[in-house]
Design an enzyme around this catalytic site. Structure first.
Site, PDB file in Angstrom:
ATOM      1  N   CYS A  48     -18.500  -0.427   8.505  1.00 12.43           N
ATOM      2  CA  CYS A  48     -18.947  -0.029   9.741  1.00 12.43           C
ATOM      3  C   CYS A  48     -20.248  -0.482  10.419  1.00 12.43           C
ATOM      4  CB  CYS A  48     -19.061   1.526   9.639  1.00 12.43           C
ATOM      5  SG  CYS A  48     -17.347   2.531   9.087  1.00 12.43           S
TER       6      CYS A  48
ATOM      7  N   ASN B  23     -23.900   5.423  14.652  1.00 11.88           N
ATOM      8  CA  ASN B  23     -24.126   4.656  13.833  1.00 11.88           C
ATOM      9  C   ASN B  23     -25.011   3.452  13.837  1.00 11.88           C
ATOM     10  OD1 ASN B  23     -21.972   5.240  11.895  1.00 11.88           O
ATOM     11  ND2 ASN B  23     -20.517   3.659  12.212  1.00 11.88           N
TER      12      ASN B  23
ATOM     13  N   LYS C 264     -22.410   0.432  -0.984  1.00 13.86           N
ATOM     14  CA  LYS C 264     -23.400   1.575  -1.314  1.00 13.86           C
ATOM     15  C   LYS C 264     -22.689   2.081  -2.526  1.00 13.86           C
ATOM     16  CE  LYS C 264     -21.094   5.138   1.536  1.00 13.86           C
ATOM     17  NZ  LYS C 264     -21.452   5.978   2.648  1.00 13.86           N
TER      18      LYS C 264
ATOM     19  N   LYS D  20       0.668  -1.146   0.134  1.00 16.31           N
ATOM     20  CA  LYS D  20      -0.102   0.178   0.153  1.00 16.31           C
ATOM     21  C   LYS D  20       0.789   1.209   0.039  1.00 16.31           C
ATOM     22  CE  LYS D  20      -4.203  -0.513   2.085  1.00 16.31           C
ATOM     23  NZ  LYS D  20      -5.023  -0.585   3.152  1.00 16.31           N
TER      24      LYS D  20
HETATM   25  P1  NAD Z   1      -9.108   0.070   6.386  1.00 16.05           P
HETATM   26  O1  NAD Z   1      -9.232  -1.461   6.913  1.00 16.05           O
HETATM   27  O2  NAD Z   1      -9.382   0.709   5.263  1.00 16.05           O
HETATM   28  O3  NAD Z   1      -7.787   0.599   6.898  1.00 16.05           O
HETATM   29  C1  NAD Z   1      -6.802   0.272   7.939  1.00 16.05           C
HETATM   30  C2  NAD Z   1      -5.356   0.299   7.786  1.00 16.05           C
HETATM   31  O4  NAD Z   1      -4.690   0.355   8.844  1.00 16.05           O
HETATM   32  C3  NAD Z   1      -4.880  -0.758   6.754  1.00 16.05           C
HETATM   33  O5  NAD Z   1      -3.948  -0.044   5.747  1.00 16.05           O
HETATM   34  C4  NAD Z   1      -3.808  -1.426   7.648  1.00 16.05           C
HETATM   35  O6  NAD Z   1      -2.867  -2.033   7.032  1.00 16.05           O
HETATM   36  C5  NAD Z   1      -3.515  -0.569   8.560  1.00 16.05           C
HETATM   37  N1  NAD Z   1      -2.837  -1.073   9.631  1.00 16.05           N
HETATM   38  C6  NAD Z   1      -3.440  -2.072  10.563  1.00 16.05           C
HETATM   39  N2  NAD Z   1      -2.422  -2.326  11.524  1.00 16.05           N
HETATM   40  C7  NAD Z   1      -1.546  -1.290  11.745  1.00 16.05           C
HETATM   41  C8  NAD Z   1      -0.506  -1.001  12.301  1.00 16.05           C
HETATM   42  N3  NAD Z   1      -0.010  -1.863  13.541  1.00 16.05           N
HETATM   43  N4  NAD Z   1       0.107   0.035  12.035  1.00 16.05           N
HETATM   44  C9  NAD Z   1      -0.084   0.727  10.956  1.00 16.05           C
HETATM   45  N5  NAD Z   1      -1.009   0.517  10.214  1.00 16.05           N
HETATM   46  C10 NAD Z   1      -1.866  -0.490  10.678  1.00 16.05           C
HETATM   47  O7  NAD Z   1     -10.097   0.762   7.688  1.00 16.05           O
HETATM   48  P2  NAD Z   1     -11.065   2.163   7.542  1.00 16.05           P
HETATM   49  O8  NAD Z   1     -12.258   1.686   6.953  1.00 16.05           O
HETATM   50  O9  NAD Z   1     -10.145   3.328   7.308  1.00 16.05           O
HETATM   51  O10 NAD Z   1     -11.391   2.141   9.253  1.00 16.05           O
HETATM   52  C11 NAD Z   1     -10.432   2.704  10.067  1.00 16.05           C
HETATM   53  C12 NAD Z   1     -11.227   2.904  11.330  1.00 16.05           C
HETATM   54  O11 NAD Z   1     -12.039   3.949  11.286  1.00 16.05           O
HETATM   55  C13 NAD Z   1     -12.017   1.645  11.826  1.00 16.05           C
HETATM   56  O12 NAD Z   1     -12.025   1.660  13.219  1.00 16.05           O
HETATM   57  C14 NAD Z   1     -13.508   2.083  11.391  1.00 16.05           C
HETATM   58  O13 NAD Z   1     -14.658   1.581  12.124  1.00 16.05           O
HETATM   59  C15 NAD Z   1     -13.404   3.696  11.500  1.00 16.05           C
HETATM   60  N6  NAD Z   1     -14.429   4.214  10.486  1.00 16.05           N
HETATM   61  C16 NAD Z   1     -14.425   3.834   9.248  1.00 16.05           C
HETATM   62  C17 NAD Z   1     -15.232   4.630   8.381  1.00 16.05           C
HETATM   63  C18 NAD Z   1     -15.098   4.191   6.992  1.00 16.05           C
HETATM   64  O14 NAD Z   1     -16.121   4.909   6.143  1.00 16.05           O
HETATM   65  N7  NAD Z   1     -14.579   3.352   6.543  1.00 16.05           N
HETATM   66  C19 NAD Z   1     -15.778   5.875   8.815  1.00 16.05           C
HETATM   67  C20 NAD Z   1     -15.673   6.131  10.345  1.00 16.05           C
HETATM   68  C21 NAD Z   1     -14.993   5.449  11.171  1.00 16.05           C
END
Ligand code: NAD
Length: 431
Positions: free
Chosen positions: A263, A211, A322, A35
């Site tokens: 989510c 949510n 979505k 990535k």
């Molecule tokens: P995602 O899975 O798209 O991204 C998470 C990233 O974290 C990945 O790239 C992964 O490689 C990285 N990662 C994991 N462990 C790691 C570490 N130890 N060090 C560094 N990087 C690491 O997740 P997302 O959808 O971006 O969601 C992240 C958080 O935000 C979650 O808790 C989610 O519930 C919350 N959230 C998501 C959304 C959404 O629409 N996707 C909206 C609001 C909140």
């Protein structure tokens, strides 16, 4: 300000790019080397409207860097945003493994006062846990604060939501951290968007509450949709009538084939687990989750009522959970497609942007680059995601291409009367 954003997924990448665009120096840190390499080569790893342009500008401007080097990223930043994933674990709780790993690394490499911001969606009490882990892993007693700053962006509108959030919530018990974050969010405050400061636990619960409320509205309508079908009413008329009440409002009142995404499903489950851990009832949210799970099977039930699925070919329009995103995590399409395959159907599928992710997760499918080509010689069409481009397609041409004129409209985007007049066996949800 010098920021590090840990985790470059949907939230981390948008947050990193967004803050860089406001003039901050941002390091985006991830453990996924591939990535980081892709991002470093100037390519985006996700689809999000408007992100590419901001990314290009700030990457070229040198305000945005990508790395897997955790030590440098921590040493060089004043504020560290934790944006790692918190998926559901086998106990249906939020899996905090990644959050704990980040806290450990922060403790180990911290050299001076820093603010650690939980942006990941985490259960109430996680800020305390992060604080404990940092303290345990520090060699010398460097001061720090842990803040809860839950993220509310919507995939598909994430850049807009970053720039124009409904609200920003800062949960903190430290005036020093409050001042730093208020200064970081100053540009948001200037647009008259509310930046609210609360205690940490209230901020943590607010994210799940929001949510869970939205998921509840969807399950509420999906349950009523069954009554509409039994009685000959139209759920769309019901939702319009309800939504015009100012106390209710029109959003998230659409019946369909269930909610999905990274989510709602996991956050409802995590909230149930948290309530139970604290000795509280979770009946309402258990029902919300159960209704949603059942709802994912209605499209297949409708098809089976008019078609022998074994050996038939079914076209699926829309795979992402979505519109306007390539995210297919927990998308209802996955359940629908797998059930159809289990019943012996052959699947033709199309999605405007989620095909790459779909190919990764869904095998044994014929993918097409065009909605019309997808349906050629199919026995029925199922619409699962309400992409705008499906709304105004030529349904006369669609009928000619289909072997049988059967349409299950999982998002109620077509008019039942028009579809019936065109000669379709048309089945929406709750109408
Ligand atoms: P995602 O899975 O798209 O991204 C998470 C990233 O974290 C990945 O790239 C992964 O490689 C990285 N990662 C994991 N462990 C790691 C570490 N130890 N060090 C560094 N990087 C690491 O997740 P997302 O959808 O971006 O969601 C992240 C958080 O935000 C979650 O808790 C989610 O519930 C919350 N959230 C998501 C959304 C959404 O629409 N996707 C909206 C609001 C909140």
């Amino acid at each position: 300000m010098n920021l590090t954003v840990v985790g470059t997924g949907y939230v981390g990448l948008v947050t990193g790019v967004g803050f860089a665009n406001l003039g901050n120096n941002v390091i985006c840190l991830d453990i996924d080397k591939e990535k980081i390499n892709t991002l470093e080569s100037g390519k985006l790893t996700i689809y999000e409207p408007g992100l590419q342009e901001l990314f290009d500008r700030n990457f070229k401007g040198g305000r945005l860097r990508f790395t897997t080097d955790v030590e440098t990223a921590i040493l060089e930043s004043d504020i560290i945003f934790i944006c790692v994933g918190t998926p559901t674990n086998e106990k249906e709780e939020a899996d905090l493994t990644a959050v704990k790993e980040v806290a450990k690394a922060v403790g180990k490499h911290m050299n001076q006062y820093k603010v650690i911001v939980n942006k990941s969606t985490v259960p109430v009490g996680t800020a305390d846990l992060v604080r404990e882990i940092i303290l345990k892993n520090q060699e010398s007693g460097v001061e720090f604060d842990v803040v809860s700053n839950p993220e509310f962006l919507r995939e598909g509108a994430a850049v807009k939501d970053f720039e124009n959030p409904n609200r920003v919530i800062i949960g903190t018990d430290s005036s020093r951290a409050e001042e730093i974050l208020m200064s970081l969010y100053r540009s948001v405050a200037r647009t008259d968007r509310p930046v609210i400061v609360t205690d940490i636990k209230s901020a943590e619960i607010t994210k799940y509450a929001s949510n869970a409320m939205l998921a509840t509205r969807i399950s509420f309508m999906n349950q009523l949709a069954h009554l509409c079908e039994e009685t000959g009413a139209d759920i769309k008329a019901v939702s319009r009538g309800m939504g015009l009440d100012n106390r209710i409002g029109p959003r998230f009142l659409q019946a369909g084939v269930g909610y999905g995404g990274s989510c709602f499903p996991k956050d409802v489950k995590a909230l149930i687990a948290t309530l139970k851990q604290h000795g509280c009832d979770a009946d309402l949210f258990e029902a919300v989750n159960r209704i949603n799970e059942k709802q994912k099977s209605v499209a297949v039930d409708k098809l089976s009522s008019v078609l022998d699925l074994k050996g038939s070919t079914i076209a699926v329009w829309g795979i992402s959970f979505k519109p306007k995103t390539d995210d297919i995590r927990e998308a209802p399409s996955l359940t629908v497609i797998r059930s159809l395959q289990d019943l012996g159907a052959v699947i033709h599928a199309f999605d405007p942007v989620a095909m790459k992710n779909a190919r990764h997760f869904l095998t044994g499918i014929r993918y097409f680059d065009d909605p019309y080509e997808t349906i050629r010689d199919c026995d029925a069409l199922v619409v699962i995601t309400e992409w705008d481009e499906f709304r105004n397609l030529d349904m006369r041409a669609v009928k000619v291409l289909l072997r049988k004129p059967i349409v299950v409209d999982g998002r109620n985007i077509y008019d039942p009367k028009e579809m019936t007049e065109l000669g379709y066996t048309y089945m929406g949800i709750g109408r």
